[in-house]
Design an enzyme around this catalytic site. Structure first.
Site, mmCIF file in Angstrom:
data_model
loop_
_atom_site.group_PDB
_atom_site.id
_atom_site.type_symbol
_atom_site.label_atom_id
_atom_site.label_comp_id
_atom_site.label_asym_id
_atom_site.label_seq_id
_atom_site.Cartn_x
_atom_site.Cartn_y
_atom_site.Cartn_z
ATOM 1 N N TYR A 83 52.434 -18.590 53.117
ATOM 2 C CA TYR A 83 51.268 -19.130 53.829
ATOM 3 C C TYR A 83 51.507 -20.625 54.020
ATOM 4 C CZ TYR A 83 46.170 -20.154 54.402
ATOM 5 O OH TYR A 83 44.934 -20.575 54.829
ATOM 6 N N LYS A 136 52.546 -16.663 57.440
ATOM 7 C CA LYS A 136 51.251 -16.990 58.012
ATOM 8 C C LYS A 136 51.326 -18.464 58.313
ATOM 9 C CE LYS A 136 46.421 -17.658 56.791
ATOM 10 N NZ LYS A 136 46.364 -18.738 57.753
ATOM 11 N N SER A 149 49.729 -21.695 59.629
ATOM 12 C CA SER A 149 48.494 -22.413 59.977
ATOM 13 C C SER A 149 48.806 -23.869 60.289
ATOM 14 C CB SER A 149 47.485 -22.329 58.827
ATOM 15 O OG SER A 149 46.953 -21.039 58.746
ATOM 16 N N ASP A 199 43.224 -20.347 65.254
ATOM 17 C CA ASP A 199 42.589 -19.354 66.127
ATOM 18 C C ASP A 199 42.389 -19.848 67.562
ATOM 19 O OD1 ASP A 199 42.440 -18.641 63.483
ATOM 20 O OD2 ASP A 199 40.287 -18.251 63.462
ATOM 21 N N GLU A 200 42.073 -21.136 67.682
ATOM 22 C CA GLU A 200 41.785 -21.703 69.006
ATOM 23 C C GLU A 200 43.036 -21.846 69.866
ATOM 24 O OE1 GLU A 200 41.365 -22.796 65.989
ATOM 25 O OE2 GLU A 200 41.217 -24.958 65.801
#
Ligand SMILES: CC(=O)N[C@H](C=O)[C@@H](O)[C@H](O)[C@H](O)CO
Ligand SMILES: CC(=O)C(=O)O
Length: 320
Positions: free
Chosen positions: A143, A173, A175, A201-202
């Site tokens: 992550y 993952k 981010s 997400d955006e």
């Protein structure tokens, strides 16, 4: 042996940890929460005890109980339950990894330790390897969330040769907004069957173009259905429709980001949209303000996110 598992793909909701008004975990709503994700949002994978779940603010015993409850309630309903087991203490992380295996989770994920930090790729890999080895039959995901951990070792570098050290490594993952790093992770590992899960997400659409195989995020709790429509449009190669969906999602996220958006606000929005009480966050987080919740509600309504009617090209201007 359960390994290797079916590849983790599509949307993965980063679950919120529901709490009561006096700050205890509210296990009683988790069953309802599973049904809501599956039936109302079309989301069948979850990521438990991560950032959104306040995993690092829970005790080890709470993390074990939360993980167990999600696995139990998700049985025969969810496709995959991934448990985040990262911690500052290697021992705690290993305990949680082993526990995840015992309860029948589908995978574990780990962030970089963020107080005393690993400064090189090799040290970080050694830490991750020790955790992964505590659950040798479970798929392992790294992550990568440099803005929160402060560990800025590039994912592309970390992935180079990772299977030699961590044979259970199954995906990333990611981010972060560095699409050069993300793209190179995909490009340099094409011969592997890794899952590349994007976590901003955006910006998911740009990551799909770059080869993302799925996404883990907080907004899939309540914008899962919309985001699934975007994935479907992308799959059908209808890129202008996919972009319309992404813009629509961006309008909401942009609006809340300007008001101040984090885990507390996610709890408030999810309570509003799902009707399931998520409760307040735990200190050091502060409950979202009433003003925030009211504004977010008005925006959701104006974007038609509360009624879940299908987005058509024609109604995109509504509420913009
Ligand atoms: C920092 C953080 O919590 N990131 C989440 C997942 O990684 C995202 O799902 C964001 O909440 C989302 O992209 C909104 O900014
Ligand atoms: C968003 C995410 O993946 C998390 O809450 O950990």
């Amino acid at each position: 042996m359960a390994f290797p598992k079916k590849k983790l793909q599509g949307l993965v909701a980063a679950t919120i940890t529901p709490m009561t008004e006096n700050g205890e975990i509210n296990f009683s709503v988790i069953g309802q929460y599973v049904d809501y994700l599956v039936k109302e949002q079309g989301v069948k994978n979850i990521f438990v005890n991560g950032t959104t779940g306040e995993g690092l603010s829970l005790s080890v015993s709470e993390r074990r109980q939360v993980a167990e409850e999600w696995v139990t309630k998700g049985k025969d309903k969810l496709d995959q339950v991934i448990i985040h087991v990262g911690a500052l203490s290697l021992k705690e992380s290993q305990e949680l990894a082993q526990h995840a295996a015992e309860i029948g989770a589908d995978g574990i994920a780990v962030i970089a330790p963020f107080f005393l930090k690993p400064w090189t790729k090799d040290i970080l890999i050694n830490f991750l390897k020790e955790v992964a080895a505590a659950a040798p039959a479970l798929p392992f995901y790294y992550y990568h969330i440099p803005a929160l951990t402060g560990v800025k070792i590039r994912a592309e570098e970390l992935l180079d040769g990772i299977l030699d050290k961590i044979p259970t490594f199954q995906g990333l993952k990611f981010s972060d907004t560095d699409l050069l790093d993300f793209g190179q992770c995909v490009d340099q590992n094409r011969q592997q069957q890794f899952a590349f899960l994007f976590g901003v997400d955006e910006q998911l659409l740009s990551a799909l173009v770059m080869g993302a195989t799925g996404a883990v995020g907080s907004t899939y709790n309540y914008l899962g259905k919309k985001t699934n429509q975007m994935l479907e449009a992308f799959e059908q190669k209808d890129f202008s429709l996919a972009l319309n969906y992404q813009f629509c999602i961006q309008r909401f996220i942009n609006f809340v980001v300007k008001l101040g958006f984090g885990v507390s606000q996610t709890k408030a929005i999810m309570t509003l949209v799902s009707g399931i009480p998520m409760g307040p966050p735990r200190l050091p987080l502060q409950k979202a303000s009433r003003e925030f919740t009211d504004s977010a509600e008005a925006k959701l309504k104006s974007l038609d996110f509360l009624s879940f009617t299908d987005l058509k090209d024609g109604n995109l201007e509504v509420g913009s």
